[in-house]
Design a protein around this motif. Structure first.
Motif, PDB file in Angstrom:
ATOM      1  N   SER A  69       0.817  -1.222   0.000  1.00 10.52           N
ATOM      2  CA  SER A  69       0.000   0.000   0.000  1.00 10.52           C
ATOM      3  C   SER A  69       0.848   1.269   0.000  1.00 10.52           C
ATOM      4  CB  SER A  69      -0.949  -0.006   1.197  1.00 10.52           C
ATOM      5  OG  SER A  69      -0.227  -0.059   2.400  1.00 10.52           O
ATOM      6  N   GLY A  70       2.151   1.144  -0.204  1.00  9.24           N
ATOM      7  CA  GLY A  70       3.020   2.295  -0.366  1.00  9.24           C
ATOM      8  C   GLY A  70       3.494   2.966   0.907  1.00  9.24           C
ATOM      9  N   VAL A  71       3.345   2.324   2.051  1.00 11.25           N
ATOM     10  CA  VAL A  71       3.706   2.946   3.330  1.00 11.25           C
ATOM     11  C   VAL A  71       5.178   3.339   3.374  1.00 11.25           C
ATOM     12  CG1 VAL A  71       3.922   2.541   5.822  1.00 11.25           C
ATOM     13  CG2 VAL A  71       1.860   1.833   4.625  1.00 11.25           C
ATOM     14  N   MET A  72       6.060   2.442   2.964  1.00 12.24           N
ATOM     15  CA  MET A  72       7.499   2.732   3.027  1.00 12.24           C
ATOM     16  C   MET A  72       7.864   3.910   2.145  1.00 12.24           C
ATOM     17  SD  MET A  72       8.465   0.509   5.140  1.00 12.24           S
ATOM     18  CE  MET A  72       9.973  -0.357   5.139  1.00 12.24           C
ATOM     19  N   GLU A  73       7.331   3.937   0.924  1.00 10.99           N
ATOM     20  CA  GLU A  73       7.642   5.020   0.007  1.00 10.99           C
ATOM     21  C   GLU A  73       7.065   6.345   0.508  1.00 10.99           C
ATOM     22  OE1 GLU A  73       7.309   1.542  -0.760  1.00 10.99           O
ATOM     23  OE2 GLU A  73       5.827   1.956  -2.296  1.00 10.99           O
ATOM     24  N   ILE A  74       5.868   6.311   1.038  1.00  6.79           N
ATOM     25  CA  ILE A  74       5.233   7.529   1.539  1.00  6.79           C
ATOM     26  C   ILE A  74       6.008   8.082   2.726  1.00  6.79           C
ATOM     27  CG2 ILE A  74       3.152   8.457   2.638  1.00  6.79           C
ATOM     28  CD1 ILE A  74       1.560   6.440   0.849  1.00  6.79           C
ATOM     29  N   GLU A  75       6.408   7.215   3.628  1.00  3.22           N
ATOM     30  CA  GLU A  75       7.186   7.674   4.783  1.00  3.22           C
ATOM     31  C   GLU A  75       8.533   8.242   4.341  1.00  3.22           C
ATOM     32  OE1 GLU A  75       6.304   8.014   8.019  1.00  3.22           O
ATOM     33  OE2 GLU A  75       4.304   7.324   7.499  1.00  3.22           O
ATOM     34  N   ALA A  76       9.163   7.628   3.339  1.00  5.30           N
ATOM     35  CA  ALA A  76      10.428   8.151   2.817  1.00  5.30           C
ATOM     36  C   ALA A  76      10.209   9.516   2.169  1.00  5.30           C
ATOM     37  CB  ALA A  76      11.029   7.173   1.817  1.00  5.30           C
ATOM     38  N   ALA A  77       9.129   9.665   1.425  1.00  5.90           N
ATOM     39  CA  ALA A  77       8.832  10.946   0.767  1.00  5.90           C
ATOM     40  C   ALA A  77       8.503  12.027   1.789  1.00  5.90           C
ATOM     41  CB  ALA A  77       7.680  10.773  -0.219  1.00  5.90           C
ATOM     42  N   LEU A  78       7.748  11.674   2.818  1.00  6.55           N
ATOM     43  CA  LEU A  78       7.443  12.651   3.870  1.00  6.55           C
ATOM     44  C   LEU A  78       8.728  13.104   4.555  1.00  6.55           C
ATOM     45  CD1 LEU A  78       4.259  11.034   5.466  1.00  6.55           C
ATOM     46  CD2 LEU A  78       4.350  13.197   4.223  1.00  6.55           C
ATOM     47  N   PHE A  79       9.603  12.158   4.860  1.00  6.63           N
ATOM     48  CA  PHE A  79      10.876  12.485   5.500  1.00  6.63           C
ATOM     49  C   PHE A  79      11.732  13.361   4.592  1.00  6.63           C
ATOM     50  CE2 PHE A  79      15.389  11.168   5.719  1.00  6.63           C
ATOM     51  CZ  PHE A  79      15.725  11.820   6.889  1.00  6.63           C
ATOM     52  N   SER A  80      11.863  12.969   3.332  1.00 14.42           N
ATOM     53  CA  SER A  80      12.720  13.703   2.398  1.00 14.42           C
ATOM     54  C   SER A  80      12.221  15.110   2.119  1.00 14.42           C
ATOM     55  CB  SER A  80      12.828  12.946   1.076  1.00 14.42           C
ATOM     56  OG  SER A  80      13.504  11.750   1.261  1.00 14.42           O
ATOM     57  N   SER A  81      10.923  15.261   2.031  1.00 18.58           N
ATOM     58  CA  SER A  81      10.363  16.575   1.705  1.00 18.58           C
ATOM     59  C   SER A  81      10.269  17.486   2.924  1.00 18.58           C
ATOM     60  CB  SER A  81       8.981  16.424   1.081  1.00 18.58           C
ATOM     61  OG  SER A  81       8.065  15.901   2.018  1.00 18.58           O
ATOM     62  N   GLY A  82      10.285  16.911   4.117  1.00 18.67           N
ATOM     63  CA  GLY A  82      10.140  17.709   5.330  1.00 18.67           C
ATOM     64  C   GLY A  82       8.691  17.939   5.720  1.00 18.67           C
ATOM     65  N   ARG A  83       7.768  17.236   5.070  1.00 18.54           N
ATOM     66  CA  ARG A  83       6.339  17.376   5.366  1.00 18.54           C
ATOM     67  C   ARG A  83       5.976  16.467   6.535  1.00 18.54           C
ATOM     68  NH1 ARG A  83       1.849  19.045   2.357  1.00 18.54           N
ATOM     69  NH2 ARG A  83       3.166  19.290   0.538  1.00 18.54           N
ATOM     70  N   SER A  84       5.255  17.008   7.477  1.00 18.15           N
ATOM     71  CA  SER A  84       4.820  16.237   8.633  1.00 18.15           C
ATOM     72  C   SER A  84       3.708  15.272   8.237  1.00 18.15           C
ATOM     73  CB  SER A  84       4.297  17.187   9.715  1.00 18.15           C
ATOM     74  OG  SER A  84       3.626  16.469  10.719  1.00 18.15           O
ATOM     75  N   PRO A  85       3.687  14.067   8.804  1.00 19.36           N
ATOM     76  CA  PRO A  85       2.553  13.168   8.553  1.00 19.36           C
ATOM     77  C   PRO A  85       1.233  13.759   9.055  1.00 19.36           C
ATOM     78  CG  PRO A  85       4.348  11.987   9.612  1.00 19.36           C
ATOM     79  CD  PRO A  85       4.709  13.433   9.619  1.00 19.36           C
ATOM     80  N   ASN A  86       1.312  14.719   9.953  1.00 24.98           N
ATOM     81  CA  ASN A  86       0.118  15.375  10.499  1.00 24.98           C
ATOM     82  C   ASN A  86      -0.077  16.777   9.914  1.00 24.98           C
ATOM     83  OD1 ASN A  86      -0.605  13.274  12.436  1.00 24.98           O
ATOM     84  ND2 ASN A  86       1.369  13.798  13.320  1.00 24.98           N
ATOM     85  N   TYR A  87       0.399  16.991   8.711  1.00 29.45           N
ATOM     86  CA  TYR A  87       0.351  18.290   8.060  1.00 29.45           C
ATOM     87  C   TYR A  87      -1.078  18.843   7.997  1.00 29.45           C
ATOM     88  CZ  TYR A  87       1.010  21.791   4.410  1.00 29.45           C
ATOM     89  OH  TYR A  87       1.027  22.958   3.692  1.00 29.45           O
ATOM     90  N   TYR A  88      -2.036  17.998   7.706  1.00 31.72           N
ATOM     91  CA  TYR A  88      -3.420  18.450   7.561  1.00 31.72           C
ATOM     92  C   TYR A  88      -4.221  18.375   8.858  1.00 31.72           C
ATOM     93  CZ  TYR A  88      -2.415  18.444   2.630  1.00 31.72           C
ATOM     94  OH  TYR A  88      -1.861  18.716   1.407  1.00 31.72           O
TER      95      TYR A  88
END
Length: 178
Positions: A48-67
């Protein structure tokens, strides 16, 4: 409790896979295997893309709780009553990058790729991840030679027979120091 909700829950996990892992575990694995912002990552058996999404959130500096900024409990405290969530977090939000290292999620099943794309869109990182469907025996033909810094996979029991093919293909697409 200054937050008011479980910080380990990820709102992007709308399209799960039965073998999906929690977002916090995905982030921890990313950091444990040595993923950094400038490395090229390939995740086979994307699910379901969890690893890639977490890597992208980390790399971009976006918080998982951004919204969920406006849902924090601390907004009810007297010193925060008149503050605007957008202005309070604007300094951090201005550091978010939309262009980062290459993150690729591959799965042999199209339904898992579609789930990963939808989850990435919900997390607002869909432009940072390349999801594609490729069988393991085609990896050396479809991907660049010596391209990726990190290749990882999360195989469940029924996917184990494909794992040996992935390992043989990894010799070609993984960098020599990867």
């Amino acid at each position: 409790d200054l937050v008011g909700f479980d910080l380990s829950q990820r709102e992007y996990k709308i399209f799960p896979h039965s073998a999906s892992i929690k977002g916090t575990l995905g982030y921890s694995i990313m950091r444990y295997i040595g993923y950094e912002k400038d490395k090229k990552l390939l995740n086979y058996f994307s699910k379901s893309g969890v690893m890639e999404i977490e890597a992208a959130l980390f790399s971009s500096g976006r918080s998982p709780n951004y919204y969920r900024k406006d849902k924090f409990t601390f907004w009810k405290l007297p010193q925060f009553k008149d503050k605007d969530p957008k202005t309070l977090f604007s300094q951090h939000d201005s550091k978010i990058k939309e262009s980062i290292s290459e993150i690729t999620g591959i799965d042999p099943e199209l339904r898992h790729i579609m789930a990963g794309k939808k989850n990435a869109k919900i997390a607002s990182v869909e432009k940072l991840i390349n999801f594609t469907r490729i069988d393991a025996d085609w990896l050396d033909l479809k991907l660049k030679e010596n391209h990726f810094d990190i290749i990882m996979c999360h195989a469940s029991n029924n996917e184990l027979p494909k794992l040996s093919e992935l390992l043989s293909q990894a010799k070609t697409i993984l960098k020599k120091d990867g």
